[in-house]
Design an enzyme around this catalytic site. Structure first.
Site, short mmCIF file in Angstrom:
data_model
loop_
_atom_site.label_atom_id
_atom_site.label_comp_id
_atom_site.label_asym_id
_atom_site.label_seq_id
_atom_site.Cartn_x
_atom_site.Cartn_y
_atom_site.Cartn_z
CG ASP A 145 -6.43 -10.95 -3.95
OD1 ASP A 145 -5.28 -10.50 -3.77
OD2 ASP A 145 -7.40 -10.60 -3.28
CG HIS A 146 -1.09 -9.19 -6.15
ND1 HIS A 146 -1.79 -8.24 -6.85
CD2 HIS A 146 -0.63 -8.59 -5.05
CE1 HIS A 146 -1.75 -7.10 -6.20
NE2 HIS A 146 -1.05 -7.27 -5.10
CD GLU B 213 1.83 -1.10 1.40
OE1 GLU B 213 3.06 -0.98 1.54
OE2 GLU B 213 1.31 -1.89 0.60
CG HIS C 277 -5.19 -7.43 -1.43
ND1 HIS C 277 -5.20 -8.25 -2.53
CD2 HIS C 277 -4.55 -6.30 -1.82
CE1 HIS C 277 -4.58 -7.64 -3.53
NE2 HIS C 277 -4.19 -6.46 -3.13
#
Length: 354
Positions: free
Chosen positions: A201-202, A240, A264
């Site tokens: 999971d970046h 975002e 996330h």
């Protein structure tokens, strides 16, 4: 007894530390390399490692995707490193790094393409002395995971030779529900051994996220207060400032709940709410995260009506509405906004809404 002072320069210390952390020579193969993730995140991150002296000299990147990009791929990646990595266009190491970036066009179900890829990797081994070490990174849409994994196995690229190593990195989403995740897991494990597989999971690579555990457990001011006796509620926000930017086709099948929340944001919930692990070993941290996830009270149908909201952005801030985006249905119900209120039923957080 006389003593002799020894002065070691900061440069020498930095070089010594870099050598301690220097990875093995290898070739990194990125499937889905024509997508935004490679240009915006992966290549800039790799170049930052190069700047820090943390990449071996014997290192190369092979981008794999369906579009016939040819030499324009390396030039595009160079632009991405400059634009999204905050790197100067005349950075001293940039041209040498880009010279080690190649592109291989093929369909992910094309056996001939995998045979040619295997030949390309063998030639890089010979040229760069990368020893057969491979890092396969799947930055593709999830529906291609199975094809890629199967063909890496059938073409003999999943198992290392002699003292070499082969690893595969799989990005989320890992399946679209429990059943599909288990099926994908079985498929991957049939080709690669478990120690070769990295499901990532970046979001966890973000510096602020990585600092949560140190902030909590290494801080005697906050840890005694980190519980229901002193905290009224917890808000976790991921906002975002841009639209889907050409990724409408993906969002139509995923939506924000699958794209952000189940991966996330639940990771952030777990890091914020978990108990102190016995060590910061990966397995120990994972075990404490799992305890938090199991303690989250399941939402009933009535709970969803009161504790969950789905939404979709309209026009504003110079952007068209979501339904006007490329590859989005005019009557789409895919959510671009989600809000949830969760309850964690354990001693630390009982009664504190997240």
């Amino acid at each position: 007894m006389s003593t002799t002072e020894v002065h070691i320069s900061p440069e020498a210390i930095a070089a010594s530390r870099a050598n301690e952390r220097m990875p093995d020579a290898c070739v990194m193969v990125i499937f889905g390399a024509s997508g935004d993730l490679t240009k915006r995140k992966l290549l800039p991150a790799l170049y930052h490692l190069e700047q820090a002296g943390l990449l071996p000299k014997q290192f190369a990147v092979v981008g794999v995707a369906r579009r016939p990009l040819g030499d324009s791929f390396a030039a595009d990646m160079r632009e991405g490193i400059v634009e999204f990595g905050g790197v100067k266009d005349d950075d001293a190491k940039l041209n040498d790094f880009i010279a080690r970036v190649q592109y291989h066009a093929m369909n992910f179900d094309d056996d001939g393409g995998y045979a040619k890829l295997k030949e390309l990797l063998a030639s890089l081994d010979s040229k760069l002395s990368t020893c057969g070490n491979r890092l396969f990174y799947l930055a593709t849409a999830p529906e291609y995971f199975g094809d890629i994994i199967d063909r890496l196995g059938s073409h003999g690229m999943s198992k290392p030779e002699s003292a070499c190593w082969v690893r595969v990195i799989i990005e989320k989403p890992f399946g679209h529900d429990l059943e599909s995740a288990r099926a994908l897991n079985a498929e991957v494990n049939s080709v690669f051994d478990e120690e070769q597989i990295f499901r990532i999971d970046h979001y966890l690579g973000k510096e602020t996220v990585q600092n949560i555990l140190a902030f909590r457990f290494g801080n005697t001011i906050f840890e005694p207060l980190w519980n229901r006796n002193f905290i009224d509620h917890v808000q976790i926000t991921a906002a975002e400032s841009v639209g889907v930017e050409g990724r409408g086709g993906y969002f139509e099948t995923a939506g924000m709940l699958a794209d952000m929340v189940q991966s996330h944001l639940l990771q952030l919930v777990a890091l914020t709410a978990m108990e102190a692990p016995v060590s910061f070993d990966a397995n120990a941290v994972r075990d404490e995260k799992v305890k938090v996830l199991r303690a989250i009270r399941p939402l009933t149908r009535d709970d969803v009506r009161t504790n969950a909201i789905r939404g979709q952005y309209g026009p504003g801030n110079g952007m068209a509405s979501y339904r006007k985006e490329l590859n989005v249905a005019p009557d789409s119900h895919a959510e671009t906004y989600v809000a949830l209120k969760l309850e964690i039923d354990n001693w630390r957080w009982a009664g504190v809404p997240f």
